[in-house]
Design a protein around this motif. Structure first.
Motif: not given
Length: 283
Positions: A20-29, A49-54
């Motif tokens: 499951e994924e959220a976000g398309d930019e920034g550091p990976l969590l 968290f998906g608005d500021r990192m992957r």
């Protein structure tokens, strides 16, 4: 070990993982769930968290919608699979592990330090192998799952993962998630990986920043186990999430996420939150 070695040495083909994924930019969590759960347990974190990192949450090998392992996996096998997943997406990642996922996360950082920028270890321990009685109890779980079946097994075990004040809707969600996630042989491999592990003598070697959280009402691993991790790691912070049981990230997501974001603003240099706050409790 570099990224290509991590990919080639992993005992499980990461193409079989459900993510499951959220976000398309920034550091990976990367989020690693507990022994009776799946990526569904991280819905509050994916949303927050998906608005500021992957953000990436797996169904561990042999869990939920991920394929069964073709060979038995020990803790190193799960950690190496997580390493291969990170290497396939980024140069490195921050890792959030809950309970068993926290043990996998610690082992991942020890075996593949070049892939891990920081850890969040929630309601976890150094492994059940640190206490013979807990190790034996962990080894009995696969037989219990086989005897009861996933639904009855979940109805028996899941409510204990929350505080007595948890809303009925959340209890149902945790039961349903466990019933839909656990099966053999994956659960048996995970249980044995916990039973065989005691990382107490190793985690002092961790050099990345580590945030350790624990619900104040955790009746599974408990405050002492989290304090043991925090006390052994040089760059650590320890936080108690008041009013939460073992699944603090689901029972008190707003408080949990605030602490994680505070940690990541420093460790990952992510920006301040600018969206709507997530709900305090719920699935």
């Amino acid at each position: 070990m570099d990224g290509s070695a991590a990919r080639s040495d992993a005992p499980y083909d990461i193409a079989g993982l459900h993510l499951e994924e959220a976000g398309d930019e920034g550091p990976l969590l990367l989020c690693l769930h507990g022994i009776g759960s799946s990526s569904a347990s991280f819905a509050p974190q994916l949303e927050a968290f998906g608005d500021r990192m992957r953000v990436l949450a797996w169904d561990a090998p042999g869990y939920a919608r991920s394929a069964d392992p073709r060979v038995p996996l020990d803790l190193d096998g799960f950690a190496d699979t997580a390493a291969a997943l990170i290497a396939s997406r980024a140069d490195s990642a921050h890792v959030l592990g809950v309970s068993w996922g926290g043990v996998v996360a610690q082992r991942l950082a020890l075996r593949h330090p070049e892939l891990v920028d920081g850890l969040v270890v929630a309601d976890s321990s150094v492994g059940s192998g640190a206490e013979p009685e807990k190790a034996e109890g962990m080894r009995q779980r696969a037989a219990q799952l086989e005897e009861l079946g996933p639904r009855a097994f979940a109805e028996q075990r899941a409510p204990r993962l929350l505080s007595d004040a948890a809303p009925a809707e959340l209890v149902r969600h945790v039961v349903d998630t466990m019933a839909e996630s656990v099966r053999l042989p994956g659960y048996a491999y995970a249980a044995e990986s916990m039973a065989a592990t005691d990382l107490a003598g190793e985690i002092g070697a961790l050099t990345v920043p580590v945030l350790v959280l624990c619900g104040s009402e955790d009746r599974v691993t408990g405050l002492g186990a989290s304090q043991r991790i925090a006390g052994a790691v040089h760059k650590s912070a320890y936080v108690v999430v008041n009013g939460a049981g073992h699944l603090a990230n689901q029972e008190r997501p707003r408080a949990f996420n605030d602490w994680v974001l505070s940690h990541l603003r420093i460790a990952a240099l992510i920006p301040e939150f600018s969206g709507m706050p997530e709900p305090e409790t719920g699935p």
